[in-house]
Design a protein around this motif. Sequence first.
Motif, mmCIF file in Angstrom:
data_model
loop_
_atom_site.group_PDB
_atom_site.id
_atom_site.type_symbol
_atom_site.label_atom_id
_atom_site.label_comp_id
_atom_site.label_asym_id
_atom_site.label_seq_id
_atom_site.Cartn_x
_atom_site.Cartn_y
_atom_site.Cartn_z
ATOM 1 N N ARG A 214 0.768 -1.366 -0.015
ATOM 2 C CA ARG A 214 0.095 -0.188 -0.123
ATOM 3 C C ARG A 214 0.943 1.392 0.021
ATOM 4 O O ARG A 214 0.313 2.223 -0.695
ATOM 5 C CB ARG A 214 -1.086 0.029 1.290
ATOM 6 C CG ARG A 214 -2.117 -1.010 1.134
ATOM 7 C CD ARG A 214 -2.931 -1.200 2.433
ATOM 8 N NE ARG A 214 -2.201 -1.878 3.383
ATOM 9 C CZ ARG A 214 -2.737 -2.299 4.727
ATOM 10 N NH1 ARG A 214 -3.990 -1.942 4.668
ATOM 11 N NH2 ARG A 214 -2.105 -2.795 5.322
ATOM 12 N N ALA A 215 2.181 1.211 0.665
ATOM 13 C CA ALA A 215 2.913 2.444 0.711
ATOM 14 C C ALA A 215 3.372 2.533 -0.931
ATOM 15 O O ALA A 215 3.761 3.600 -1.193
ATOM 16 C CB ALA A 215 4.062 2.007 1.471
ATOM 17 N N ILE A 216 3.915 1.469 -1.418
ATOM 18 C CA ILE A 216 4.503 1.531 -2.971
ATOM 19 C C ILE A 216 3.398 2.414 -3.850
ATOM 20 O O ILE A 216 3.529 3.141 -4.436
ATOM 21 C CB ILE A 216 4.766 0.185 -3.340
ATOM 22 C CG1 ILE A 216 6.121 -0.165 -2.454
ATOM 23 C CG2 ILE A 216 5.300 0.202 -4.892
ATOM 24 C CD1 ILE A 216 6.474 -1.633 -3.068
ATOM 25 N N ILE A 217 2.318 1.823 -3.785
ATOM 26 C CA ILE A 217 0.889 2.060 -4.526
ATOM 27 C C ILE A 217 0.647 3.627 -4.145
ATOM 28 O O ILE A 217 0.399 4.387 -5.249
ATOM 29 C CB ILE A 217 -0.263 1.210 -4.267
ATOM 30 C CG1 ILE A 217 -0.016 -0.146 -4.785
ATOM 31 C CG2 ILE A 217 -1.452 1.760 -5.269
ATOM 32 C CD1 ILE A 217 0.824 -0.237 -6.394
ATOM 33 N N GLY A 218 0.707 3.919 -2.846
ATOM 34 C CA GLY A 218 0.404 5.445 -2.681
ATOM 35 C C GLY A 218 1.374 6.287 -3.117
ATOM 36 O O GLY A 218 1.051 7.266 -3.451
ATOM 37 N N ALA A 219 2.589 6.076 -2.782
ATOM 38 C CA ALA A 219 3.789 6.902 -3.082
ATOM 39 C C ALA A 219 3.760 7.241 -4.763
ATOM 40 O O ALA A 219 3.975 8.271 -5.043
ATOM 41 C CB ALA A 219 5.076 6.247 -2.755
ATOM 42 N N GLN A 220 3.738 5.929 -5.438
ATOM 43 C CA GLN A 220 3.738 5.951 -6.896
ATOM 44 C C GLN A 220 2.538 6.831 -7.451
ATOM 45 O O GLN A 220 2.675 7.300 -8.555
ATOM 46 C CB GLN A 220 4.064 4.740 -7.628
ATOM 47 C CG GLN A 220 4.283 4.837 -9.259
ATOM 48 C CD GLN A 220 5.586 5.385 -9.195
ATOM 49 O OE1 GLN A 220 6.488 5.039 -8.637
ATOM 50 N NE2 GLN A 220 5.542 6.372 -10.106
ATOM 51 N N ALA A 221 1.295 6.407 -6.989
ATOM 52 C CA ALA A 221 0.162 7.362 -7.297
ATOM 53 C C ALA A 221 0.387 8.803 -7.132
ATOM 54 O O ALA A 221 0.073 9.429 -8.115
ATOM 55 C CB ALA A 221 -0.876 6.746 -6.375
ATOM 56 N N LEU A 222 0.883 9.166 -6.063
ATOM 57 C CA LEU A 222 1.233 10.552 -6.086
ATOM 58 C C LEU A 222 2.293 11.144 -7.142
ATOM 59 O O LEU A 222 2.015 12.281 -7.581
ATOM 60 C CB LEU A 222 1.747 10.985 -4.676
ATOM 61 C CG LEU A 222 0.457 10.879 -3.552
ATOM 62 C CD1 LEU A 222 1.290 11.215 -2.086
ATOM 63 C CD2 LEU A 222 -0.504 11.569 -3.635
ATOM 64 N N ARG A 223 3.250 10.343 -7.325
ATOM 65 C CA ARG A 223 4.018 10.890 -8.252
ATOM 66 C C ARG A 223 3.458 10.624 -9.582
ATOM 67 O O ARG A 223 3.851 11.569 -10.312
ATOM 68 C CB ARG A 223 5.408 9.693 -8.290
ATOM 69 C CG ARG A 223 6.126 9.755 -6.783
ATOM 70 C CD ARG A 223 7.245 8.538 -6.762
ATOM 71 N NE ARG A 223 8.008 8.597 -7.968
ATOM 72 C CZ ARG A 223 9.066 9.156 -7.981
ATOM 73 N NH1 ARG A 223 9.664 10.052 -7.048
ATOM 74 N NH2 ARG A 223 9.894 9.149 -8.990
ATOM 75 N N ASN A 224 2.742 9.699 -9.962
ATOM 76 C CA ASN A 224 2.129 9.540 -11.141
ATOM 77 C C ASN A 224 1.229 11.056 -11.319
ATOM 78 O O ASN A 224 0.860 11.338 -12.510
ATOM 79 C CB ASN A 224 1.471 8.402 -11.494
ATOM 80 C CG ASN A 224 2.407 7.350 -11.766
ATOM 81 O OD1 ASN A 224 3.623 7.384 -11.605
ATOM 82 N ND2 ASN A 224 1.815 6.109 -12.001
#
Length: 274
Positions: A214-224
């Motif tokens: 969930r941390a990976i998905i959350g961080a990458q979603a913000l980056r995207n």
Amino acid sequence: MTVLAPQKTFTADNNSEALNIRTLSPADLRAAVLDADEISVVDVREGSRYASGHISVAIELPLSEIELRVQPLLPRPTVRIVVTDDTGGELGERAVRKLLEIGYSDVRLLAGGIDAWRAAGYELITGLNSLSKALGEFVERKYHTPKISAEELRRKIDAREDIVILDTRPLDEFHHISIPGGVAAPGAELLYRVFDAVPSPETPVVINCAGRTRAIIGAQALRNAGFPNPIVSLENGTAAWLLAGYEPGRNETAKVGAPSVEGLARAREAAQTV
């Protein structure tokens, strides 16, 4: 798991005359899953059988819970449905009949069940969250999502560096255990709330969860989404924090608030780029 695409019906017609249950072979099911049309595979076994090994795209729908859960999961009664159990026996047959009684029109039973799928040389997935965790690993490798270790984060906290820690887990998980100084920001609402949670575009943001996904998905979603701040995920989450011997937060209640008018406008604009 439902894969959305135009409707079509099965072409195979392997009927069990005695039981009037239409079946599908493992090979035909594999072909159906890989084609471009919508299909839902439901695993109707009870207890821990689903976690012990299931077809990758199958959703867990125990026979005893079908009436309660099936319609929100499968809202369209014309969807192709394949029922799986251990052996393609009585449990699966009862589930097929129940789905037909509820009003689903295209229901088949996997001939021979999970045993036949395995015997045909096809893989099974173990555990309850294997696909979502695989997605997290894929995203991190494809996008090279930056991460920070528990040890490095601890040093930044001790040094009182300007940093924001956002916890993407549901509130009950956050209340149970958290990173000291962390703030609850459940993942589904992360982008919705984040612009007001981090007012300075220079402040580094750490996204954490219990482990990694969930941390990976959350961080990458913000980056995207083009969020301007430096963003990293906490590698292995609160589990890594505990394993490093650090004291966690407990019964914390800090939560990111609802966005301002400006924050909401920025979130809507950012969402278009994801």
